[in-house]
Structures are given as structure tokens and as C-alpha cells.
Scaffold this active site. Structure first.
Site, short mmCIF file in Angstrom:
data_model
loop_
_atom_site.label_atom_id
_atom_site.label_comp_id
_atom_site.label_asym_id
_atom_site.label_seq_id
_atom_site.Cartn_x
_atom_site.Cartn_y
_atom_site.Cartn_z
CG HIS A 69 24.18 -32.60 18.76
ND1 HIS A 69 23.99 -33.92 19.09
CD2 HIS A 69 24.88 -32.06 19.79
CE1 HIS A 69 24.57 -34.17 20.26
NE2 HIS A 69 25.11 -33.06 20.71
CG HIS B 174 22.64 -33.37 24.84
ND1 HIS B 174 23.61 -34.06 25.53
CD2 HIS B 174 23.30 -32.70 23.87
CE1 HIS B 174 24.81 -33.78 25.03
NE2 HIS B 174 24.65 -32.95 24.03
CG ASP C 79 4.68 -43.52 8.64
OD1 ASP C 79 4.47 -44.33 7.72
OD2 ASP C 79 3.82 -43.19 9.47
CG HIS D 222 27.55 -37.20 22.34
ND1 HIS D 222 28.48 -36.71 21.46
CD2 HIS D 222 26.83 -36.13 22.75
CE1 HIS D 222 28.35 -35.39 21.37
NE2 HIS D 222 27.37 -35.03 22.14
CE1 TYR E 75 0.18 -39.62 6.02
CE2 TYR E 75 1.65 -37.84 5.39
CZ TYR E 75 0.78 -38.40 6.29
OH TYR E 75 0.49 -37.75 7.46
#
Lengths: 237, 237, 237, 237
Positions: B95, B97, B120, B171, B229
Site C-alpha cells: 500500500h 500514497h 505487460d 484513498h 519475454y
């Protein structure tokens, strides 16, 4: 090491990409061709720049056969190959996902030539190559990405030495130059002009093209027989 | 130290966040689950990255009981827990910001898949999970943040391994991956595509989605049985 | 050195401004008050951060008389003084010209509270204090800048500990906190939320405020008697 | 070395440009005039900043004849010369392609004075000098670039010490000051105000000019007989 000098130059040019903040992770690659030897060298696929060694650089001939190197070449190798075969005047190629060039690619628009910063290196807009069809993707995606760039230049009558780069729709930029180092130089220029063209649009509501006379003056004072920018030994950089 | 290797991996992954400039102060956290041991490890709440030591990392079981560590776990712990329990395929969660992902979260919009950079890693848009109700906030804010993410994926029929992240309205972003390091990798990707989607909108007035055939090609050349790839040992990164 | 500890704290807090990239040249200043001693210390005017020494910090009493220091205090000293006298709950003040906060100041708009990043520190919008009149500028520009901030808070019924900052129209931001270090912390937060509010407006055409229930939840989980963010000893940071 | 102290100052001032991130590659140059000696010194054309040595700096007289230095002077030398001859009050000149100043140049717009950050150094908008005609470009492009700047100031009645810079349409910024170092200082200010004026336009739909009384107050508290910003010995910086 086979092709030692070519691989060292390509290795060094690849390391310039993170130095110029043009790549995140492994999202970019540089190659250079040795026309006399009929080979080109390119970054291996998916290898971090911090781990990259000269001997990791893969060498292929101009039919796409691996001549040296133990790793898989970049997944974009077929695009580079197509450009080397179609544009005999170019010696190095760069692909990145630099943010502002990607924005114009994702918008599907040419980057207009808004001022002398761009005109010093690009004699007009940076063209946007169109989307591939499903058939083109299914048949040979990377090769046809190269084809679409070549066709964009042919259909518009553009000289790849006068317009050393392109953005591919929904994808990102390719640039080129006389060698790998100059191709990287042009990748830096392309990102900067992609940024300033967008900022110009934000100031006045459009990415306002510079008058043609400014393009003529600036491109030609740096390029061609009457160039007078720089020192004698450095002309054209 | 109990759970030494797990805590060291989580500690190291947390330190990547300031390195990638994804966090200001303490505004982010990383966790990783050990499915065999039935526990996950997460950053403690409100501790500066520069002060963080491996032994500060808190270990909890999958019912949310602290198993090791003297500090309070991240205030977002219940969100991580909810995701680990609902998505058995994921092994690490991040998480942050980060600015551009927060902008889409604050706008309450999905981030459209505008090009191959996103395709991708994300097989389509990054969904925006809706606002919680007052009742959901009052009952268990952090747990219900996790529930709203899970319900967003269930109601849209999304596979969390194909879409390794989300933005939560008003958020910010959560991303995940097979382990903590890959979850951080996806947090970097999410911030970059949030930025380039906005730049695309600024160029042409919309965040123009790439054709579906580009998503199919790019996601599938990096993921699944026919991926080509990268190098054999690195496939899927 | 008189007031050694206060001047060292203020010196150190001033040096944080270039570290957080909040200032260009000398365009910012930090002060801290010692309520018991009835004095505050502030950066001298026009001195480069790289040249600044603890003994350059100027100490004044709360009537504005210089108590220690050989240099002229910041030209914004009267603004700080006004705020210390009107807001007894604050202990440190920062003024910068950080780019995104300046943009909202120059636009003359409040920064709406678009999400939890802002709500963790500001319990609502960051207010924009209006332009001074010619009479106010002519009489005492810097003092009346402080007055206009105080009146903005009084007329809107705002608590400066719940809203630790402001932007002054056509000028820039001031932030405050319990001490100089926390005032700098809030200056970083203000610049980041000024940036993300603008990015939000760019994504969706408005700087969309978060629902009030998000402000209530996020501000109150970090502040006040029921706060549960962070560790016991660090609560409220 | 002839003109040693002048060339060292100019060399040092040129190195500030990459330090302040105002230039990419060789896209900028700084000069300083010695009015008593009747000469000015300028960066050589196309030389990388990392390779630049004091003895590379070229010295010319005010008729444009090279007095010292083995390299070609900057291709913008004639523009600098024109400004030194027309504006006797200036002592140093800088040209860059800094991104935000270029955006306003490419848009062909004056940069409005939106706040005190600009008013501290520019007593009003930064003017945009118009495009040259084909005849002006053909006759003497760089000299006429200087002429167009001078005519812009004359026709608007601007004092170059009150407005220490300009943007040239489709090109970029020039700034000046009492010496090379102050000209660089003003180049930093110009880029910052070009950025914040654009951000202001993005917040509220226009680059809203500050009230004239703010310009009067801020310019005059730093400049002229009643200035009170800074320390005695530093006044005016």
C-alpha cells in the site's frame, strides 16, 4: 569475446538509459549495427541494467540468426532488424517507454515541432506510426511493428536521418542515429520535446507548431554542408 | 529471531518503497505471507523507513493474531489480511500514497489500459474500488476496505493475478504479487501507468484505451504457457 | 550562545527545507517559539541555507524586539509573530514557496480535501487567505499578512491544530505545528496534497472532495483520545 | 591565461546550469561582460559541460571579434553581443532551453506575474519577443534575435534591470543580471515562475495575475532605495 568492441559499445549505450532516467526496470533496449560485418548487437531480454555485462549482449546477423551470446535477445529484436534492413543510413536504435513520449504514443498523435529545441534534431513533427491490425499482430508482432514504422516514413516521404525517431500508437518511442550513442542522445531529445510540446499545449490549448522558417534555420545550422553549430570535430552532434 | 527469513524479506521490500520514491514519510507498507506457516509479516505502524529494523516487522496469523514483534502492526493490517484470505494466489501486498495513483483514486476512476506499458502487467484497466458506506467505516474501516477490493474483483470477474492492483476511492493504491518484492514491482508499474494515462488524457483530452488486441498480445507474451519475454529462469517478471 | 538549544532546533529545521526540496535559494523560513521564555527564533533574512549557522538564527521576544543574533531576521518575521500571538496552541511555523502550494495560492482557491492523504493531517480544506487591501499593505504588509490568516481562521471557525496550514492569495503557504520540526512535516504534507489535488482535477475535471465520513475517520484515527495510528510513544505524528 | 578572472567566472557560471538542472546536453550558455576592458566572455559552441575548462571560454570585443580562445564561440554569441550593446546596465547573460520557460516561448505568450515569487525579481510579466520574419532570419538570425528582444523592451517601455529576462517565440528564454552569476540566478527564477504560472492556470483555468499592489510591494521591498529584504551586504540578491 567475439565482437568485443561492438558489444562493449552496446553495453555502454544501454547503461546510459537508466542514467538519463529513460527507463524503469528493463523497459528499454539499445542496439548497434556493424554494416561491414553484417551483424548487430542488442540487449538481452528482461535483464536488469544493474546486472548487465558486455558478454550478455547478443549478436545477430541481418537475417536474425544469433551469432554470439548465450541469452535470448530483446523481445523487440525483430523490430530493430526490420529498421536496419530498411534504413541503410542508420547505425544504432533505441526503444524506451519514457513517460512523455509514451503519452503521445498512447494518444496516437504526431508530436508537432513547436520550437527550436526539436528543430535542432528533428526536421518536422515526430510521426506516430498507426496501430497494427489483428492479422499483423498475429503473424509477427515485433517484425510488423518495424514494418509499420518503415511504411510510415515511406508513405510520408520522410528521411530517417532528418527525423531520427517515431512513436508507435499505444506503445512508445523508437529513436535511431549513426551509432548507439547517438540513438540514445536522440531518445533524450525525443522525451524532452514530448514533454515541452505537452506543456505548450497546457499553456495555450494547443501544441503550436513553430513557423517552417524556424525549422529550416535551426535544422540546417546544425546539419548538412552549411552547418555552423559546434566545433569542427564535433559538427552534427 | 522468529520467522527470520520472512521478516528480513519484508523489511527489505519495505525499504524499496522510499528507494523507488513511492512514499513520503511513513505513508506505505509492505507485507508477505508464508502460506505453509499460516502467517504474514507486515511493517509496524508509523515507523520511519530509516529507523526500521528486521525485528520491528510484525508477524500475524491469518486470523489476525500477533505471533511475533513488539510493535503495533500497520493500521492497514486488516486490509492486507482480508486480501490474503480472499485471494489465495497472492503472496505479497503493498500500500502506498504514490501521487498519480492517488489522483485516480481521488477522482474515483478506473485507470484505463492506454498502452503496452500497462498491458505487460495488467490485463485491462486498474479498477477503482468504491467508497465505503458510513456503516462499513463505523463497523471496521480497514477490514471493509479489503472487502470492497475483493467485492470489486468478484463482481467484475477479475483474476487478481491478471490485474495485480487496485485504487480505492478517495484513498490510494494497493498492489500485490507472488511475493513482497513482486508486489513492490507492481506498485512501481501502477504509479508509472497512472502517470502516463493522465499525460495521455492531457495530450488528447482522454485516456484513450489501447485496442484489445494489444492487451492480448502484450499480456500473453509475458504471462502464461506461451510467454516468450525474458530469459527462461526469469520468465514472468 | 544564548538560547542555544532553541537556535539549534530552528537551524536544523531550516536545513530540512532544502532537504525536502521545498525551497529554491532562500525562499523559505522556519521559526519556533519558547512559550515559557516568551521568545521565538527565526531564520535571518536572505541567507543561503548552505551558509546558515546556528548563531545566525535571530531570537525575538513576542513584542518583536530582537533579543539575540547579529543579523536581520526574516522579512516574514512579523507574520510569524502575529500567528504566535493569535494561536497559543502552535509552537513552530514554516513559510515556503513550494510550487504546487504556490499554484493554489496564485489561483486564490482553497485546496479541497480530496482524500485520506490530506485528511490524515488536515481536517478539511486548506483555506486560502484573501488578498490584502492597499491600506493593509501600506500600513504593515507582513503583520497584516498574519492578521489575514488569523481572521480567515476566526471567520470560518477553524482550529489551527486541526488545520495546520494556509495558502495566502498571490503569495504562498504557511504551515505550523507543535514545534519547528512538525511545522516542516506539515509543509511537506501541504505541498504533496496541493500536488495531488491538482492531479485529481486533471484526471476528472475537478478536485473532488472526499466524503465527510472519510475525513472523520482518517483525522480521528490519528488525532485525539481514540487515535490508534502509530506506536504509543509516537502518536500524533 | 589572458582575461583569467573573467574566463574563470564565466566557466564557473556555465557549470551552474547543469547543477540547477536548467540544461540538457549543451543546450545553454552563459556570458559576462567586462565593460572597462570592452570585452565579454562566453561558452564555446557545442562543448559538453563536463568537458569545459576555463581556457575553453572564448573572449570577444564588443564589435564581435575574438580576442582570446581557440574554439568557436556559442552560436548564440551575436544575440549576447546585441544585448550588451543595447542594455548598458547588464553585466551577464544566460540562455537555456529550460522546459517550462520553453513552453511559454513555444506558446508565444508573456508569462503573467501571478504572485510574489515572480514579483520579487520581475516587476511585471516576462515578455515574449515575437517571431522573426524570413528576412530577419536570412540576414542574421542570431543578431536579429537580440534585436527583437531589445525592440520588445523599447516598444513596451521596459527597464531591463526591472525585468531581467524574456522568452523568444518558438525558441526559449534569455535572462540577465549585473554579472554572470546573477543572470544564472534569474534563469532559475524564470524557470520556477514559468512552472508555477502554468500550474496556476491548471488549477483555475487561467494564469491569474497578482494585484499591482503586490508587485509594487514585493519588487520594491527587495530593490531600490527603500529595500529592506536581506542583510546590508547582500541587498538586491
Amino acid at each position: 569475446m567475439e565482437y568485443e568492441s561492438l558489444r562493449e559499445r552496446v553495453w555502454r549505450a544501454n547503461l546510459l538509459l537508466p542514467g538519463y532516467k529513460l527507463v524503469t526496470f528493463t523497459w528499454g533496449n539499445v542496439s548497434e549495427v556493424d554494416r561491414a560485418a553484417g551483424v548487430f548487437a542488442i540487449k538481452p531480454s528482461g535483464v536488469e541494467y544493474s546486472d548487465l555485462r558486455p558478454e550478455d549482449i547478443v549478436v545477430l546477423d541481418l537475417a536474425g540468426h544469433v551469432m554470439a551470446g548465450a541469452l535470448n535477445p530483446s523481445s523487440d529484436t525483430e523490430t530493430h532488424l526490420e529498421l536496419y534492413n530498411a534504413f541503410p543510413s542508420i547505425g544504432g536504435i533505441v526503444h524506451t517507454h519514457s513517460s512523455h513520449a509514451v503519452a503521445w504514443a498512447q494518444a496516437g498523435e504526431d508530436i508537432p515541432c513547436c520550437g527550436t529545441t526539436q528543430a535542432d534534431y528533428f526536421y518536422g513533427p515526430v510521426p506516430c506510426a498507426p496501430h497494427l491490425t489483428q492479422a499483423e499482430i498475429g503473424e509477427a508482432y515485433e517484425k510488423n511493428t518495424g514494418r509499420s514504422i518503415v511504411e510510415t516514413f515511406l508513405s510520408r516521404g520522410l528521411d530517417p536521418t532528418h527525423v531520427p525517431g517515431v512513436v508507435c500508437a499505444s506503445h512508445g518511442p523508437f529513436t535511431w542515429g549513426r551509432d548507439a550513442a547517438q540513438a540514445v542522445y536522440h531518445a533524450v531529445v525525443l522525451e524532452e520535446v514530448a514533454k515541452t510540446a505537452l506543456l505548450t499545449r497546457q499553456v495555450c490549448g494547443e501544441a503550436r507548431p513553430a513557423p517552417q522558417r524556424y525549422l529550416d534555420k535551426h535544422f540546417l545550422r546544425k546539419h548538412g554542408p552549411n552547418a555552423y553549430y559546434g566545433q569542427k570535430a564535433r559538427k552534427g552532434e
